[in-house]
Design a protein around this motif. Structure first.
Motif, mmCIF file in Angstrom:
data_model
loop_
_atom_site.group_PDB
_atom_site.id
_atom_site.type_symbol
_atom_site.label_atom_id
_atom_site.label_comp_id
_atom_site.label_asym_id
_atom_site.label_seq_id
_atom_site.Cartn_x
_atom_site.Cartn_y
_atom_site.Cartn_z
ATOM 1 N N VAL A 259 0.870 -1.182 0.000
ATOM 2 C CA VAL A 259 0.000 0.000 0.000
ATOM 3 C C VAL A 259 0.905 1.230 0.000
ATOM 4 O O VAL A 259 2.095 1.137 0.335
ATOM 5 C CB VAL A 259 -0.927 0.012 1.233
ATOM 6 C CG1 VAL A 259 -1.902 -1.156 1.184
ATOM 7 C CG2 VAL A 259 -0.121 -0.011 2.531
ATOM 8 N N PRO A 260 0.375 2.402 -0.368
ATOM 9 C CA PRO A 260 1.220 3.598 -0.414
ATOM 10 C C PRO A 260 1.997 3.868 0.872
ATOM 11 O O PRO A 260 3.166 4.272 0.831
ATOM 12 C CB PRO A 260 0.222 4.715 -0.715
ATOM 13 C CG PRO A 260 -0.848 4.037 -1.515
ATOM 14 C CD PRO A 260 -0.980 2.664 -0.904
ATOM 15 N N LEU A 261 1.387 3.642 2.036
ATOM 16 C CA LEU A 261 2.065 3.900 3.304
ATOM 17 C C LEU A 261 3.252 2.971 3.537
ATOM 18 O O LEU A 261 4.119 3.254 4.378
ATOM 19 C CB LEU A 261 1.078 3.777 4.465
ATOM 20 C CG LEU A 261 0.119 4.965 4.655
ATOM 21 C CD1 LEU A 261 -0.856 4.698 5.788
ATOM 22 C CD2 LEU A 261 0.896 6.251 4.914
ATOM 23 N N ALA A 262 3.313 1.869 2.795
ATOM 24 C CA ALA A 262 4.445 0.948 2.939
ATOM 25 C C ALA A 262 5.755 1.592 2.492
ATOM 26 O O ALA A 262 6.838 1.087 2.805
ATOM 27 C CB ALA A 262 4.192 -0.328 2.137
ATOM 28 N N ILE A 263 5.669 2.720 1.771
ATOM 29 C CA ILE A 263 6.871 3.436 1.360
ATOM 30 C C ILE A 263 7.657 3.909 2.583
ATOM 31 O O ILE A 263 8.886 4.042 2.531
ATOM 32 C CB ILE A 263 6.501 4.621 0.438
ATOM 33 C CG1 ILE A 263 5.918 4.084 -0.882
ATOM 34 C CG2 ILE A 263 7.704 5.497 0.149
ATOM 35 C CD1 ILE A 263 5.419 5.155 -1.820
ATOM 36 N N VAL A 264 6.962 4.140 3.699
ATOM 37 C CA VAL A 264 7.645 4.515 4.943
ATOM 38 C C VAL A 264 8.578 3.391 5.385
ATOM 39 O O VAL A 264 9.726 3.621 5.768
ATOM 40 C CB VAL A 264 6.625 4.839 6.052
ATOM 41 C CG1 VAL A 264 7.346 5.118 7.370
ATOM 42 C CG2 VAL A 264 5.760 6.030 5.659
ATOM 43 N N LEU A 265 8.087 2.162 5.335
ATOM 44 C CA LEU A 265 8.916 1.005 5.697
ATOM 45 C C LEU A 265 10.055 0.823 4.697
ATOM 46 O O LEU A 265 11.157 0.426 5.070
ATOM 47 C CB LEU A 265 8.058 -0.259 5.752
ATOM 48 C CG LEU A 265 6.967 -0.281 6.823
ATOM 49 C CD1 LEU A 265 6.180 -1.598 6.746
ATOM 50 C CD2 LEU A 265 7.572 -0.104 8.208
ATOM 51 N N LEU A 266 9.783 1.117 3.421
ATOM 52 C CA LEU A 266 10.823 1.047 2.402
ATOM 53 C C LEU A 266 11.957 2.024 2.735
ATOM 54 O O LEU A 266 13.141 1.701 2.587
ATOM 55 C CB LEU A 266 10.235 1.370 1.031
ATOM 56 C CG LEU A 266 11.197 1.296 -0.162
ATOM 57 C CD1 LEU A 266 11.651 -0.143 -0.396
ATOM 58 C CD2 LEU A 266 10.526 1.850 -1.427
ATOM 59 N N GLY A 267 11.590 3.217 3.212
ATOM 60 C CA GLY A 267 12.586 4.198 3.608
ATOM 61 C C GLY A 267 13.412 3.730 4.798
ATOM 62 O O GLY A 267 14.635 3.910 4.833
ATOM 63 N N LEU A 268 12.764 3.122 5.786
ATOM 64 C CA LEU A 268 13.491 2.597 6.941
ATOM 65 C C LEU A 268 14.450 1.486 6.527
ATOM 66 O O LEU A 268 15.583 1.413 7.018
ATOM 67 C CB LEU A 268 12.493 2.084 7.989
ATOM 68 C CG LEU A 268 11.659 3.156 8.694
ATOM 69 C CD1 LEU A 268 10.592 2.500 9.555
ATOM 70 C CD2 LEU A 268 12.550 4.061 9.532
ATOM 71 N N PHE A 269 13.984 0.624 5.625
ATOM 72 C CA PHE A 269 14.856 -0.422 5.094
ATOM 73 C C PHE A 269 16.096 0.196 4.459
ATOM 74 O O PHE A 269 17.224 -0.231 4.723
ATOM 75 C CB PHE A 269 14.105 -1.257 4.047
ATOM 76 C CG PHE A 269 14.969 -1.741 2.910
ATOM 77 C CD1 PHE A 269 15.860 -2.789 3.085
ATOM 78 C CD2 PHE A 269 14.910 -1.123 1.649
ATOM 79 C CE1 PHE A 269 16.673 -3.231 2.038
ATOM 80 C CE2 PHE A 269 15.712 -1.549 0.610
ATOM 81 C CZ PHE A 269 16.602 -2.605 0.805
ATOM 82 N N TYR A 270 15.893 1.228 3.650
ATOM 83 C CA TYR A 270 17.001 1.825 2.920
ATOM 84 C C TYR A 270 17.976 2.538 3.860
ATOM 85 O O TYR A 270 19.187 2.533 3.635
ATOM 86 C CB TYR A 270 16.457 2.802 1.881
ATOM 87 C CG TYR A 270 17.454 3.137 0.799
ATOM 88 C CD1 TYR A 270 18.008 2.147 0.005
ATOM 89 C CD2 TYR A 270 17.838 4.456 0.562
ATOM 90 C CE1 TYR A 270 18.930 2.449 -0.992
ATOM 91 C CE2 TYR A 270 18.738 4.774 -0.432
ATOM 92 C CZ TYR A 270 19.284 3.761 -1.203
ATOM 93 O OH TYR A 270 20.198 4.062 -2.188
ATOM 94 N N GLY A 271 17.455 3.147 4.914
ATOM 95 C CA GLY A 271 18.315 3.808 5.877
ATOM 96 C C GLY A 271 19.231 2.829 6.590
ATOM 97 O O GLY A 271 20.435 3.070 6.738
ATOM 98 N N LEU A 272 18.684 1.708 7.034
ATOM 99 C CA LEU A 272 19.500 0.693 7.705
ATOM 100 C C LEU A 272 20.511 0.081 6.735
ATOM 101 O O LEU A 272 21.666 -0.181 7.105
ATOM 102 C CB LEU A 272 18.600 -0.394 8.289
ATOM 103 C CG LEU A 272 17.669 0.044 9.421
ATOM 104 C CD1 LEU A 272 16.828 -1.131 9.889
ATOM 105 C CD2 LEU A 272 18.462 0.623 10.590
#
Length: 337
Positions: A259-272
């Protein structure tokens, strides 16, 4: 998005990315030896020019073969930059006795590179609205050429021109041999850096998660910001083995939600992920004792290209969930290095 909107399927897009990686596999190490033997600064200048021609091919010939030609040119440019930049930066610091500052400076470079994607996303949205892919493409060509002009001003430590200086092939062999004693550090960089191939699919993920095309750059603007935060913290905090594993878990959860809000989790993944990448790259540079620094770094880069083929294949076969699971496996391997 250009490829998808030009009528290419997911499989064709993955083939194009594979062509990009194959180009790097063939030329990565030879180009690193060129930088070590001749000039790292000149390699960076040529890199920008070749990538500019690559973007031009995409604009002029928006078809599978035009995109393929562009990726070959981009791949050649990328191999000239890979290894050369890290070697130029590390040896520049070492010339002043400041090589211990490489980790912090490398983190700063990564942070700036990622933050720069934010204004680029805003500009991309405006350019797409005003002139579509054509305008955005030609601006990209201009930016690549501008990077070459900037690279001309980079200082490069002198390495001498005496008769005993090894030739190109001797430099190449020296770099390959120097990779063997530090093979664990080389393997760690190869595995972790390969994950960055997944970044090419972020915009497609946003589309799959029901974000309108015109808003994709703005919707994903937080992803590079999180990556920048992770890279910045890497220059200040020690490495922890669980961080990469946690990033893989976040990606799997995001892909399952879709879902669109999953982009937040995508960002956290990329930061780590970026946090871990800075650490393994820095560790490799500290372990290299050979003068063929760019060549050794290119050995790690070529290893990452082979692993990247798995990323492309998993996208076609199982999309982001499969890639997340693959990252979990990489995390377990890297943790044992």
């Amino acid at each position: 998005m250009l490829f998808a909107d030009s009528g290419l399927s997911d499989a064709q897009i993955s083939v194009l990315l594979a062509i990009w990686s194959l180009t790097a596999v063939v030329f990565e190490v030879p180009s690193g030896a060129i930088a070590d033997r001749f000039s790292r600064r000149s390699s960076l200048v040529a890199s920008g020019v070749l990538q500019a021609f690559g973007y031009a091919a995409w604009v002029v010939f928006p078809s599978f073969w035009g995109f393929a030609a562009g990726f070959v040119l981009w791949g050649l440019g990328g191999t000239l930059q890979s290894g050369a930049f890290e070697a130029l930066l590390y040896d520049g610091l070492a010339a002043n006795g400041d090589e211990d500052q490489y980790g912090r400076l490398n983190a700063r470079v990564d942070t700036i590179e990622l933050i720069a994607q934010v204004p680029v996303a805003v500009v991309a949205t405006a350019l797409f609205s005003l002139g579509g892919y054509q305008l955005a493409g030609w601006i990209s060509v201009a930016m690549c050429l501008a990077s070459s002009v900037i690279a001309l001003r980079f200082p490069e430590p002198e390495r001498g021109e005496d008769e005993d200086e090894p030739g190109y092939f001797a430099t190449l062999v020296s770099g390959l041999r120097a990779s063997v004693p530090i093979k664990r550090a080389v393997l760690a960089v190869a595995l972790v850096y390969a994950i960055d191939a997944f970044e090419e699919y972020f915009t497609l993920l946003a589309q799959d998660w029901h974000v309108p095309t015109i808003w994709v750059p703005m919707a994903t603007i937080g992803v590079p910001l999180m990556g920048a935060a992770g890279a910045h913290l890497a220059g200040r905090l020690p490495f922890r083995g669980w961080v990469l594993f946690a990033s893989g878990v976040l990606l799997v959860v995001a892909a399952l939600l879709a879902v669109p809000l999953a982009i937040v989790l995508l960002g956290l993944f990329y930061g780590l992920y970026r946090f871990v990448l800075v650490h393994v790259e820095t560790e490799l540079q500290h372990r290299i004792e050979s003068d063929a620094r760019a060549t050794v770094t290119s050995v790690a880069a070529i290893g990452s290209e082979f692993v990247a083929f798995a990323i492309y294949g998993l996208w076609v076969l199982g999309s982001a969930v499969a890639i997340g699971v693959f990252i979990l496996v990489i995390a377990l391997v890297v943790r044992r290095q």
